[in-house]
Enzyme design. Sequence first.
Site, PDB file in Angstrom:
ATOM      1  CG  ASP A 250      -1.391  10.131  -0.562  1.00 33.61           C
ATOM      2  OD1 ASP A 250      -0.751   9.866  -1.383  1.00 33.61           O
ATOM      3  OD2 ASP A 250      -1.266  10.552   0.697  1.00 33.61           O
ATOM      4  CD  GLU A 282       0.905   6.186  -2.074  1.00 37.19           C
ATOM      5  OE1 GLU A 282       1.926   6.152  -2.632  1.00 37.19           O
ATOM      6  OE2 GLU A 282       0.238   6.953  -1.738  1.00 37.19           O
TER       7      GLU A 282
END
Length: 565
Positions: A250, A282
Site C-alpha cells: 500500500d 501502489e
Amino acid sequence: MSRWGPEAVDGGTRFRLWAPDVDAVMLEIDGRGGQPMAATGDGWFAAEVPVGAGTRYRFRIGDMAVPDPASRAQAGGVNGWSVVVDPHAHDWRSAGWRGRPWEEMVIEEVHAGVLGGFAGVTERLASIAACGVTAVQLMPVNAFGGTRNWGYDGVLPYAPAESYGSPDELKALVDRAHQLGLCVFLDVVYNHFGPDGNYLGAYASEFFHPEVQTPWGGAVAVDEEAPRRFFIDNALMWLTEYRIDGLRFDAVHAIANDAFLDDMAAEIRATVTDRPVHLVLENEKNDAERLAPGKYDAQWNDDFHNVLHVLLTGDDHAYYADFAEGATGRLARCLAEGFIYQGEESTNHPGKMRGMPSAHLPPIAFVSFLQNHDQIGNRAMGERLTVLADPERLRAATLLLLLCPQIPLIFMGDTAGSRTPFLFFTDFHDELADAVREGRRSEFKGSPGFDDPEQVKAIPDPNDRATFARSRPEDGRDAAAWAALYRDLLAVRREAIVPRLKGAMADGAAAIGDKAVLAHWRMGDGRRLTIAINLGEDTVDVPGEPPLAMIGVPGAPASAAAWLA
C-alpha cells in the site's frame, strides 16, 4: 541480529522487544506475573520463559502495559494480551501447490470483514473460481482498533484481526484457495500505523523520521536496521508461514525510500524459491524503475481507472480533474504506454510533476481496474459504477478491462452486478470517533452534491455499525447477466489472451472518435490483438473481422469488441 516477535526455543519461548528509548522492560505472562528482560544491545531486550503456544503475554514499560508490536495474535483487541502462536500447527492439505505464473492472474479484491471473516471468504472461494477469477486479494487483515475497519488503520502487522478469525483460520482460507487453483494475495501496509493501539512511539521513537512527513505523520525509518527487519520479516512471514502467493504494498510513495523497496523485493525473491511470488505496488509516483525485471511484477494503474471513470460518468472534480481534458486521448495513451502521467504536470496540483516514461514496459506490468475499495469507498456515499454509469457502457468497459493485456482486478460484488455501496467504516470511540466522523464530512464539504450542510450531515458516520452492514455486497437485480458476462469474457481471456501474454507489447492506440479508442498489441506468439471501445453517442467505424468477443454491435455507441489476427 535480533528478530521481532516470539520464537520457540528448547523448553519454551524467547520474547524480544526493541525499545531503544527506555532502560528497562518487564515481560508479563498472564497468570504468572512479570520478570525483567535482559538488555542485549542496540536497544533490544530479551527473555526466555518455559511457556508455549496459547500463552498470553505483554510488555510493561514503567506504568504502561503494551502488546508485542510483532504479536502473531491478540486476545482482547490491540490493547489486550498478545498470544504465542505455533506457526506449524496447521495441517496443510495443498502441500503440493506451486503457484501460478503472473500472466494468468485475474484478481478479485475482497474485504474479509464484510464477507463474514476468514470462514466467510473461504465459503465463497468455489464460486469465485467458477467465474474464471484466478486470485483473491484480501484487503489488509492485520489487527486494528475495534472490530471493523478497512484495515489501513492497522497497528499490529503480524497479527490477523481477532474479529476475522484465528491465524489457522486464515491458513485454512489459503489452503482451500490453493485446492481450487486460486492464488491468494494480501494487501500490506508498511507506510504508517493506525491511531488506536500504536505504542511504538512511546518507547522506540527511532522507528520514525518525524522530519519526513506523510499524511499519517513521520515516515517509517526503514533505513534503520530494526524497522527495516520489522517490515521485511513481516512480508516473509505471510509468504512462508501462511503460503500467501503475492503481496500488494500500500502507498509505497509514503515510505519515501526506494532502496528499501528494492532490497525488500530482492530478499523476498532470494528467500521464496519454491513457487512464483508476485509483488505489486501502489505507487502514486508512477515509478517505472521499480517495475524493472527482478523487482516488482506490477503497479496498480490508477490512471486506467481514473480516465475510464471520467468517460463513464462525466465526473471531473477532485483527482478526476487531471483526466477530464482530452480523456479519450488519455485512454489511448494508457492502453499504448501504461501510465498516462509520465512526468507531466498535474492539473490539480500546478507545479507538481508526476510519473516517468513507461512505454518500454510490458502490459502485464500494470494492474488495471474499473473500481476497487479506494475508488468506491472514498466517495462520500460509496457508490459503485453499477449506480453511476450507463449499464451498456459499463459492459463495454468491462470487456476492455478483462481482455486488455494488462492484469485485470475486479472488486467483490462486480460479477453479480452489486449495487450496494462500499462505505468507509471504522470502529473508533469517544474523541477519536468524533474526529474521524467530522474529518470525513469536512473532506467532502463544498464538493458537487455537498454544498448544503444537511447534505454533508447525511454522509454516513464511519463508526456506525450500520455503515459497515450496508457495505456487504449483495446480488444486483441483473446478477445472472453480469455473471454470464464475466464468465464468458474470462473464458476468452483464459483461452485466447493468457497463452500469448508472455512477451506481449503494446503496438499503438489512437482515438477514433468522441470517447472511442482503437488499440493494438503484438502478442508473444506474433499474433495481433485489437480492441475497439466506443463509450460515446456517435457511431464509429471499426474493423469488420469476426471478433473474439463483442459487447453491443461493432460500430454502434456503447460497444466494444476484440479481434486476434
